[in-house]
Design an enzyme around this catalytic site. Structure first.
Site, PDB file in Angstrom:
ATOM      1  N   GLY A   1      -0.181  -5.416  -0.647  1.00 36.69           N
ATOM      2  CA  GLY A   1      -0.562  -6.764  -0.235  1.00 36.69           C
ATOM      3  C   GLY A   1      -0.416  -7.808  -1.330  1.00 36.69           C
TER       4      GLY A   1
ATOM      5  N   LYS B   1      -4.064  -2.496   9.782  1.00 33.99           N
ATOM      6  CA  LYS B   1      -5.363  -2.717   9.121  1.00 33.99           C
ATOM      7  C   LYS B   1      -6.296  -3.443  10.105  1.00 33.99           C
ATOM      8  CE  LYS B   1      -3.022  -2.407   4.738  1.00 33.99           C
ATOM      9  NZ  LYS B   1      -2.932  -2.757   3.316  1.00 33.99           N
TER      10      LYS B   1
HETATM   11  O1  LIG Z   1      -0.897   0.759   4.558  1.00 36.10           O
HETATM   12  C1  LIG Z   1      -0.131  -0.081   4.111  1.00 36.10           C
HETATM   13  C2  LIG Z   1      -0.190  -0.489   2.741  1.00 36.10           C
HETATM   14  O2  LIG Z   1      -1.480  -0.640   2.266  1.00 36.10           O
HETATM   15  C3  LIG Z   1       0.763  -1.562   2.318  1.00 36.10           C
HETATM   16  O3  LIG Z   1       0.341  -2.838   2.716  1.00 36.10           O
HETATM   17  P1  LIG Z   1       1.355  -4.076   2.480  1.00 36.10           P
HETATM   18  O4  LIG Z   1       2.646  -3.684   3.110  1.00 36.10           O
HETATM   19  O5  LIG Z   1       0.687  -5.233   3.150  1.00 36.10           O
HETATM   20  O6  LIG Z   1       1.489  -4.216   1.004  1.00 36.10           O
END
Ligand SMILES: O=C[C@H](O)COP(=O)(O)O
Length: 252
Positions: A173, A11
């Site tokens: 998240g 991200k």
């Molecule tokens: O692209 C990944 C997902 O949005 C999952 O994010 P996370 O593992 O931080 O929950």
């Protein structure tokens, strides 16, 4: 047996030195293994350097989004031509954060999927429901609709090469993971939807990942399910050690 694909979606995190240090540390430790593929989905400014640093390793580099047009007056956008030219192998499309904050729709996701195939990029197509949709028993209908629209107009061969990431939005998240049974139920349903669109043989080839608070402590149970072929991981992919543990779980 389908291979497991472990993709770390960074991200909007890291600066250049951190991104480079990560691949310096991790790249050489990714095994050559036909059963597991490891990918980092990095912000645009780092892509060229990461492709260069990983060229003699088994770590692949993906973009987190792209435009569907090849070039033109789209200030701030990045095209599939640019990604192909850099040597990028995969691109994440339709992530729920892109759908929510950047107006990505089923129609633009479909255009991007076609653009990806036109430029030798493997699309990782994200689908998933909100908490409200889950509570209203709309999960399957919603996900089915997203999958059908994303894959519209593709050949069976292209469908077979597409990676689908099932990410329940309420689990992203938040620390809340879908139970492995809940996640598998939706992944298995996605495979049925794809079988209806194409054939069972094609659907059996499709890699379907789960995403949403995946971490080293829960990945093995998720990957042990019949229809979960990998993970799209946000937070737990940011540290080299944790990412390597996730990849290691993919080998089992
Ligand atoms: O692209 C990944 C997902 O949005 C999952 O994010 P996370 O593992 O931080 O929950």
């Amino acid at each position: 047996m389908r291979k497991k694909v472990i993709a770390g979606n960074w991200k909007m995190n890291k600066v250049s030195t951190e991104a480079n240090q990560f691949v310096d540390e991790v790249g050489a430790k990714i095994p050559e293994d036909k059963n597991v593929e490891a990918i980092v989905c990095a912000p645009f400014p780092f892509l060229a350097s990461l492709v260069d640093k990983t060229k003699d390793t088994n770590l692949k580099v993906a973009a987190q989004t792209m435009h569907y047009e090849e070039s033109g007056a789209f200030t701030g956008e990045v095209s599939p031509v640019m990604l192909e030219d850099l040597g990028i192998t995969h691109v994440v499309l339709g992530h729920s954060e892109r759908r929510e904050y950047y107006n990505e729709t089923d129609e633009t996701v479909n255009k991007k999927v076609h653009a990806a195939f036109n430029h030798h990029l493997v699309p990782i197509v994200c689908v998933g429901e909100t908490l409200e949709q889950r509570e209203a028993n709309e999960t399957m209908d919603h996900v089915e609709n997203q999958v059908i629209k994303a894959l519209e107009g593709l050949s069976d061969q292209q469908v077979a090469e597409t990676i689908i990431a099932y990410e329940p939005i309420w689990a992203i998240g938040t620390g809340k993971t879908a139970t492995s049974a809940e996640a598998n139920e939706v992944c298995a349903y996605i495979r049925q939807v794809i079988a209806k669109l194409t054939s069972k043989e094609t659907a059996d080839h499709v890699v379907i990942q789960y995403g949403g608070s995946v971490k080293p402590a829960n990945i093995e149970e998720l990957l042990a399910q019949s229809d979960i072929d990998g993970a799209l991981v946000g937070g737990a992919s940011l540290q080299p050690e944790s990412f390597l543990q996730l990849v290691e779980a993919g080998k089992k």
